[in-house]
Design an enzyme around this catalytic site. Structure first.
Site: not given
Ligand code: PMP
Length: 386
Positions: A127, A212, A241
Site C-alpha cells: 500500500f 516506503d 504518519k
Molecule cells: N504508505 C504506507 C505504507 C501507508 O501505510 C500509507 C497509509 N496507510 C500510505 C503510504 C499513505 O499515506 P497517507 O494516507 O498519509 O497518504
C-alpha cells in the site's frame, strides 16, 4: 446533503479527546487506543511537550512560503539525514505525497542521465497511497477500481520472492519500491535476507531502492527505521504518519546523487515543511530520545507479542502472531470484523489489516499496564467469540 463525503467505513464512535494511549467519545466513554491514528500518534494523544511546542510555534509563525529559508525545516532535514544515512530531504504533507515525490525523483534521475528507464516495481499486497501514481504503485486491486486510466510504468511482484523479482527486472527498471513491513497488506514482513538480496540486485543493475516507511518509520518497529534491521540502506526513503505525531507532514529523503535531479521548479508543495509541521516532527524526534522510546517499543512490543502468542494454544482461531516492535498483526482463521467490534465494545480500539488480521499499533510510549489491559480485553473478546 451528506456534508462529509462517504469515503470511510467509520466506526460508530465520535472521539472528542485523547490523553496518552486513551481516547474519549462524546458520551464520555474511555477507550484504550491501540489504533493510535494508524501509527500517527507516536507520542500518544496530547503529549505536554507537543502541546507546548505547537502552541509556541503557532504564536510565532504558522506558515512560511518555501520561497524563503525555514530554519526548522533545515534542522529537521539534518536530523532525518543523520538518522537515515541519506543526504537530502523534501517535505510534503502525507505519505502518498512522499511516495509521489519518490516516484517522480526516480524517473527524473534517469531522465537526467539520458536513460529511458521509468518503470517502478512494487510488491503485491503493498500500500503506497491514494494518489493516481501511488494507487497504481499499490499492489492491491481494490484501490484502483474505477480510477482508470492509470499511469503507465508499474509492475507488481509477490513479496519475498526473489526469482519473481529477477524475472521482471529489465533495462527499463528505474526503481524498486517496498515496505519493509506491509502494514495495510496484512502485517507482512519483508525478510531481512530478501531485502539484502534486493539491495544487491539494485546495485548490480543500477536500480534505485526506495523504501516506503510511512507506517514503519520513526521507531514503530523498534528501530528508528525498519530497514536498519536488515542492515541495508535505501537510495530513497519515504516517511509520514508517525513523523508528525498527529500533525500532517511527509518526507522523502534521498542520496545526493538522486536528489540532484530535483532542482528549483521541478517539484513542490505549498505547505510542505511549514514551521508548524516541522516543529511537530522535531518534537517527536526529541521526545523519542529524551524518553528512550525505542527501548519502550522493544520492551512493550515483546510483552504484547509474547502475550498474544501465549493465547494461541487456548484460542485456535489465532493462526499467527507476527510483527516488529509495536506494529503487530494477529492473523485469524476467520474474519476479523466481529473481533474488532467486540474489542471496541469492551473499551479497546484495534484495527483490521486485510479481512482476517487484527492490527495493533499503540503509541510508542504505551505502558506495561496498558499492554496488560489490552491483553486481558482481547482474552475476553476471544472467549466470547468461541
Ligand atoms: N504508505 C504506507 C505504507 C501507508 O501505510 C500509507 C497509509 N496507510 C500510505 C503510504 C499513505 O499515506 P497517507 O494516507 O498519509 O497518504
Amino acid at each position: 446533503m451528506n456534508a462529509v463525503m462517504n469515503t470511510y467505513a467509520r466506526f460508530p464512535l465520535t472521539l472528542v479527546r485523547g490523553e496518552g494511549a486513551r481516547v474519549w467519545d462524546d458520551a464520555g466513554n474511555c477507550y484504550l487506543d491501540f489504533i493510535s491514528g494508524i501509527a500517527v500518534d507516536t507520542l500518544g494523544h496530547a503529549h505536554p511537550k507537543m502541546t507546548e511546542a505547537l502552541s509556541a510555534q503557532a504564536a510565532t509563525m504558522l506558515h512560511c512560503s518555501n520561497l524563503f529559508h525555514i530554519p526548522k525545516q533545515k534542522q529537521l532535514a539534518e536530523k532525518l539525514c543523520r538518522a537515515s544515512g541519506l543526504d537530502a530531504a523534501f517535505f510534503c504533507n502525507s505519505g502518498a505525497e512522499a511516495n509521489e515525490a519518490a516516484i517522480k525523483l526516480a524517473r527524473k534521475y534517469f531522465h537526467d542521465q539520458g536513460s529511458t528507464r521509468r518503470t517502478v516495481i512494487t510488491a503485491t499486497q503493498s500500500f503506497h497511497g491514494r494518489l493516481l501514481s501511488t494507487l497504481t504503485a499499490t499492489g492491491q486491486d481494490k484501490v484502483k477500481i474505477g480510477f482508470d486510466p492509470l499511469p503507465a510504468g508499474f509492475v507488481h511482484v509477490p513479496l519475498n520472492d526473489l526469482d519473481a523479482l529477477k524475472e521482471v527486472i529489465s533495462s527499463q527498471t528505474a526503481a524498486i519500491l517496498l515496505e519493509p513491513l506491509q502494514g495495510e497488506g496484512g502485517v507482512n514482513i519483508a525478510d531481512a535476507a530478501y531485502l539484502q538480496a534486493v539491495r544487491k540486485l539494485c546495485d548490480e543493475h543500477g536500480i534505485l531502492l526506495m523504501l516506503d516507511e510511512v507506517q514503519t518509520g520513526i521507531g514503530r518497529c523498534g528501530t528508528m527505521f525498519a530497514f536498519e534491521q536488515a542492515g541495508i540502506k535505501p537510495d530513497i526513503l519515504t516517511l509520514a504518519k508517525g513523523l508528525g505525531g498527529g500533525v500532517p507532514i511527509g518526507a522523502m529523503l534521498a542520496t545526493d546523487a538522486a536528489a540532484a535531479s530535483f532542482g528549483p521548479g521541478t517539484h513542490g508543495s505549498t505547505f510542505g515543511g511549514n514551521p508548524l509541521s516541522c516543529t511537530a516532527a522535531l518534537t517527536v524526534l526529541d521526545v523519542l530520545e529524551e524518553e528512550s522510546l525505542l527501548e519502550n517499543v522493544n520492551a512493550r512490543g515483546e510483552q504484547l507479542m509474547q502475550g498474544l502468542k501465549a493465547l494461541q494454544p487456548r484460542f485456535p482461531v489465532i493462526r499467527e502472531v507476527r510483527g516488529q516492535g509495536l506494529l503487530i498483526g494477529v492473523e485469524l482463521s476467520v474474519e476479523s470484523a466481529p473481533f474488532i467490534a467486540g474489542a471496541r465494545e469492551r473499551g479497546l480500539l484495534v484495527l483490521a489489516a486485510g479481512p482476517n488480521v487484527l492490527r495493533l499499533l499503540p503509541p510508542l510510549n504505551v505502558t506495561e499496564a496498558e499492554v496488560d489491559e489490552a491483553l486481558v480485553t482481547l482474552i475476553t473478546v476471544m472467549e466470547n467469540a468461541q
